[in-house]
Write a protein that holds these residues in place. Structure first.
Motif, short mmCIF file in Angstrom:
data_model
loop_
_atom_site.label_atom_id
_atom_site.label_comp_id
_atom_site.label_asym_id
_atom_site.label_seq_id
_atom_site.Cartn_x
_atom_site.Cartn_y
_atom_site.Cartn_z
N ARG A 15 -12.08 27.11 6.30
CA ARG A 15 -11.03 26.35 5.65
C ARG A 15 -11.54 25.14 4.85
O ARG A 15 -10.80 24.61 4.03
N TYR B 184 -10.42 18.35 -7.31
CA TYR B 184 -9.47 19.27 -6.69
C TYR B 184 -10.17 20.39 -5.92
O TYR B 184 -9.51 21.29 -5.39
N ARG C 16 -2.98 15.09 0.61
CA ARG C 16 -2.46 16.23 1.35
C ARG C 16 -1.26 16.79 0.60
O ARG C 16 -0.31 16.05 0.30
N ASN D 199 -8.54 29.11 -4.49
CA ASN D 199 -7.93 29.74 -3.32
C ASN D 199 -6.57 30.33 -3.63
O ASN D 199 -5.84 30.74 -2.72
N SER E 173 -12.66 19.84 0.45
CA SER E 173 -11.26 20.24 0.45
C SER E 173 -10.98 21.33 1.47
O SER E 173 -11.88 22.02 1.95
N TYR E 174 -9.68 21.49 1.72
CA TYR E 174 -9.19 22.28 2.85
C TYR E 174 -8.02 23.13 2.41
O TYR E 174 -7.19 22.72 1.59
N ASN E 175 -7.95 24.33 2.96
CA ASN E 175 -6.80 25.20 2.78
C ASN E 175 -6.52 25.92 4.08
O ASN E 175 -7.41 26.52 4.68
N ASN F 199 -2.89 22.23 1.20
CA ASN F 199 -4.15 21.90 0.55
C ASN F 199 -4.40 20.42 0.73
O ASN F 199 -3.50 19.59 0.49
N SER F 200 -5.58 20.07 1.15
CA SER F 200 -5.92 18.66 1.28
C SER F 200 -7.37 18.47 0.90
O SER F 200 -8.15 19.43 0.84
N SER F 201 -7.73 17.22 0.66
CA SER F 201 -9.09 16.97 0.19
C SER F 201 -9.48 15.52 0.38
O SER F 201 -8.65 14.61 0.21
N TRP G 180 -12.65 31.15 -0.08
CA TRP G 180 -12.29 30.85 -1.46
C TRP G 180 -13.31 31.44 -2.44
O TRP G 180 -14.46 31.71 -2.10
N ARG H 113 -9.30 24.14 -5.63
CA ARG H 113 -8.22 24.47 -6.57
C ARG H 113 -8.61 24.16 -8.01
O ARG H 113 -7.78 24.23 -8.91
#
Length: 940
Positions: free
Chosen positions: A531, A156, A484, A572, A521-523, A497-499, A614, A159
């Motif tokens: 990000r 994750y 996603r 995040n 991962s992405y935010n 949020n994606s990863s 983050w 997160r």
């Protein structure tokens, strides 16, 4: 600038390459026409779940517990049922090492305990999807897993820093249909309620407090005598408001019906649940609408698994929940605040003519607030639909599979306002003179409005490619995926949020273990370039018991596993809404020009920070697992060290007052969390007698390594280096016993003490008590929390209990529930309680347990100090259940599979050094509850 896909490609490529070379199976949930690695003699077919208690649900799959390197704890659904609580969180007290719970809110429908895994609030994942809330029926739960280290949560990414609570719901099976119906009814009782003073003692102490403050007493000897004898209940009332507007007990009922079964092609689990929890407020029969507070919940869940082909599994889950609440129009919290600020002698409940009594100082009659202020219903609707498709690709490569998941969740909350105002009447009855009646307030019309308090939507998609297989003594498992998660809160732009995540595991003969995990991962809440983040983790293990030389020497030990993990995870959750963009607020107006023209006031919100990113945690975990006697006796020990940095904080040297705006969040904080967790369990079956016991004890310590605090003169003033959330205050040193004592003691900055005031230590020796004498107070030892679960069964009789406790926990007692005569909103003096009878007076100077009394507060005596910081450790008998299952020969005449009657209790006993408050509900709001429950379960 590199695109997100290019930035991902290189770490993902190397990560997947390494995983392919050294991996082990994830104990796949669904395998086709092969043997289970955990149970080599059990054939596992598509759609069938391996025996749950020998596999552990982890992120995006399952793993064999014997080979698991992640730090985890697991509890199964049959351990949670029949505990008479309304939320899933409250069933977990004392059951899992590393999980700490505190129940601050106790109102119906809002009484879920706060959960922390190793001092951090975890991410909640239900059936593989991060979701909001766990207000689900325990009958639906197959297991709850907590993932505590970086290896368990790395997939994750940003997160995963706080750990994960993974809830897995029940599914059907290939077999005869089973119908289960459970009916429960419970009685809730308040525990540790405040002990308010009667009117005579109250008036006596109030006079004394006025004299202490250099003022004249307001109550005459005749007044005191009238209250002592109760001869004038209207002119000299003595109303115990707590027992006037609150009932001694309240009811709760729950009914559950679930059906499970299936065949080789399809399997199903269907659950229907109804909960009705009543509150304690009294009601008036003449009202045509409900004014008591209550909480009603309706839940529907269906989980269906269908083998579309021999290699294709489709799973559909539909979850629906309706939650209806209610409270008086004056609101529950407001009523409890008024109880704490309305003394027994303030006014009678009713005047001689039946009207509600009151006066200018107490314009809100508490009874009127409960029964005549209308009502406020709330409605909450949740719908969740999950659809997954898993295709095994054995024709391409044995053990290869691809899986897709889509999930939609909607949350809708609506609040209705049916409140109304009511008038109170101040009646002055004068012998021989006309009675004077003063009306205060108005009897208003009932409101009729509604508002949507929240309306959220979540769309989750996931695509996973995996491989797991066994080659002789080699077991490998690889999984790579993309997910996603889009969450839209009302009219705001969605939080995304994606990863790209992957995990690989390898073990040789279940002896040498290796696992790698990663996430890229992405935010979208951060600025461009901030990000995406990469989060790797690794775990190693050695099961010494699998070595031939060890198993020959100690054959009774089946597991002796050393394991360790290390990794980077992020957080995040505290970023907020696009913190890199500058927002402006509008509030009020101002006049400009001549003639003056009104214009809206626009001002900056918190300053933006385009560099915010983050938070990060580097986590190390070392564990030892031991199992002997065919796993009858099990023991685990774990040490963890978490180094947190880039924590989001505002600088302590805040120049916001000069700038006209709050300083922005910055990644400047550093903290450390470390601890030791020990758990052990034993189970035995001797004929018809079975028993078990399992317990855990946790030692946890946190430390602030860096925060940008204001410049402090002395080391003992500094927050840096102290426990996170540490209480700071003065060190109390008894009471001033005389005028000479006060004059010869260090001076108090801004206050002239008198006998009976609290005396403090002058830590810096400068002759003045001020902020430079404040230090960390309360316990400075590691927080200890522990639990013991035990049970016994014999010939259909079973008994199960949970003990749970906390040590080295301190709380700061304050407010209306602690201090005397704190005024209400209209200036009327507040309550006084039995512990105020121990106040200091010249006659009780040697034995006083409370400082001298004052009216409307005392800036010296009510300062945060060791006098008010109390040891809030406790030991509770959290739950106890006794059940009896009728003999099969009895129920077979009714064509039933089984009938079990049971009685259970919650919060039955509490041992604590706190003498007048509950250790969790200590500020005087909605009281904690003891619950006694009776139920029956019937299975067809």
């Amino acid at each position: 600038m590199m695109t997100p896909m290019k930035r991902f490609a290189m770490p993902f490529f190397f990560g997947m390459t390494a995983m392919a070379l050294c991996a082990r199976p994830a104990a796949a949930q669904d395998t086709m026409a092969r043997k289970s690695p955990s149970y080599p003699n059990i054939p596992v077919r598509a759609g069938q779940v391996l025996p749950l208690k020998d596999t552990v649900p982890v992120l995006f799959g399952q793993q064999a517990g014997a080979n698991l390197l992640q730090s985890y704890g697991i509890v199964y659904g049959d351990e949670l049922r029949n505990i008479p609580v309304t939320t899933l969180e409250n069933t977990l007290y004392g059951k899992l090492a590393g999980l700490y719970l505190e129940q601050f809110s106790l109102k119906p429908g809002d009484d879920a305990a706060d959960m922390n895994i190793r001092s951090a609030a975890p991410l909640i994942v239900i059936d593989g999807v991060p979701r909001s809330g766990t207000s689900i029926d325990p009958e639906q739960v197959a297991s709850i897993t907590i993932l505590k280290d970086a290896l368990g949560a790395a997939m994750y990414g940003m997160r995963g820093q706080n750990g994960v609570i993974l809830v897995t719901t029940r599914h059907g099976y290939a077999g005869k249909k089973r119908i289960s119906f459970t009916a429960q009814t419970a009685v809730q009782q308040m525990v540790k309620t405040p002990k308010f003073l009667g009117a005579h003692d109250y008036a006596s102490l109030y006079n004394e407090a006025l004299i202490n403050d250099g003022r004249q007493p307001v109550y005459t000897a005749a007044d005191l005598e009238a209250w002592r004898t109760g001869s004038d209940p209207l002119g000299h009332p003595d109303v115990d408001w707590y027992n006037t507007v609150l009932k001694d007990q309240a009811g709760m009922q729950r009914y559950n019906l679930n059906i499970a079964g299936g065949n080789k092609i399809s399997r199903y689990f269907v659950d229907l649940d109804y909960l009705n929890q009543q509150g304690y407020f009294v009601t008036e029969p003449k009202n045509t609408y409900p004014t008591n507070n209550f909480y009603k919940r309706y839940i529907f869940r269906t989980n269906v698994d269908v083998d579309l082909t021999r290699t294709t599994l489709m799973s559909l889950s539909v979850f629906g929940r309706i939650r209806n609440g209610n409270e008086p129009g004056s609101r529950t919290d407001s009523i409890f605040r008024n109880i704490l600020s309305t003394p027994n002698n303030a006014y009678p409940v009713f005047n001689y003519n039946g009207s509600l009594a009151g006066n200018n100082q107490y314009t809100n009659n508490v009874y009127g607030q409960v029964t005549r202020s209308g009502y406020r219903p709330t409605y909450n609707r949740n719908l969740a639909v999950d659809l997954s498709l898993k295709q095994r690709l054995d024709a391409v490569l044995h053990g290869l599979y691809v899986k897709g998941l889509v999930s939609f969740n909607s949350y809708y909350d609506e609040a209705l306002n049916r409140s109304k105002s009511f008038a109170v009447y101040n009646v002055a009855m004068r012998p021989g003179v006309d009675t004077v009646i003063g009306k205060i307030g108005t009897d208003g019309e009932q409101s009729n409005s509604s508002s949507i308090t929240s309306q959220n939507r979540q769309a989750y998609t996931e695509l996973q490619l995996g491989y797991d297989s066994t080659f002789g003594k080699h077991q490998v498992g690889i999984a790579g995926l993309y997910y996603r998660d889009s969450y839209t809160d009302g009219s705001q732009l969605p939080l995304i949020n994606s990863s790209f995540s992957a995990r690989a595991a390898y073990n040789y003969d279940q002896r040498y273990l290796l696992e790698l995990a990663m996430a890229y991962s992405y935010n979208n809440m951060f600025a461009d370039g901030k990000r995406w983040g990469y989060f790797p983790a690794v775990g190693l293990g050695w099961n010494i018991a699998r070595e031939a030389w060890f198993s020959d020497a100690v054959p009774s030990v089946g597991t002796l596993k050393l394991r360790g993990s290390y990794g980077l995870v992020g957080n995040n959750l505290r970023a907020g809404y696009y913190p890199y963009l500058q927002f402006y607020n509008t509030s009020g107006s101002y006049n400009m020009g001549n003639p003056a023209t009104s214009a809206s006031a626009i001002y900056e919100a918190s300053l933006a920070n385009p560099f915010l990113t983050w938070e990060k945690a580097r986590k190390m975990n070392i564990g030892l697992d031991v199992a002997t006697g065919n796993n009858k006796l099990q023991f685990s020990a774990e040490y963890y060290l978490h180094k947190l940095d880039d924590l989001m904080m505002r600088r302590g040297t805040n120049a916001g007052g000069m700038l006209g705006a709050n300083l922005p969040l910055e990644n400047i904080g550093k903290q450390t969390a470390r601890g030791l967790e020990l758990s052990a369990g034993y189970r035995e079956q001797l004929g018809e007698l079975g028993y078990y016991a399992k317990g855990n004890v946790n030692f946890a310590r946190t430390r602030i390594d860096y925060m940008d605090e204001v410049i402090r003169r002395y080391g003992w003033n500094q927050r840096t280096g102290q426990t996170v959330g540490q209480i700071f205050g003065l060190v109390a040193d008894g009471f001033y016993q005389s005028k000479e004592d006060a004059e010869n003691s260090p001076a108090l900055d801004g206050y002239t003490p008198v006998p009976g005031d609290i005396k403090y230590k002058d830590l810096n020796g400068d002759g003045t008590i001020n902020v430079f004498d404040e230090r960390a107070i309360g316990s400075d030892k590691p927080l200890i929390y522990y639990g013991l679960t035990a049970g016994i069964s014999w010939k259909g009789i079973d008994l199960n209990m949970v003990w749970q406790g906390v040590a080295n926990r301190s709380i700061n007692m304050r407010g209306n529930n602690t201090w005397e005569f704190l005024s209400n909103a209209n200036g009327g003096p507040g309550q006084a309680m039995e512990h105020h009878l121990g106040r200091w007076t010249p006659a009780t100077a040697a034995s006083a347990t409370y400082p001298r009394l004052s009216v409307n507060g005392n800036i010296n005596n009510q300062r945060t100090s060791t006098f008010w910081v109390k040891d809030a450790g406790y030991l509770r008998l959290k739950s106890l259940e006794v059940g009896y299952t009728l003999p099969q020969r009895w129920v077979s005449y009714l064509h039933l599979a089984s009938v079990r009657a049971f009685a259970s209790g919650y919060n039955l006993l509490t041992f604590t050094p706190l003498d007048r408050v509950d250790p969790e509900s200590y500020l005087g709001g909605y009281p904690n509850q003891r619950i006694v429950n009776f139920g029956v379960n019937i299975q067809l």
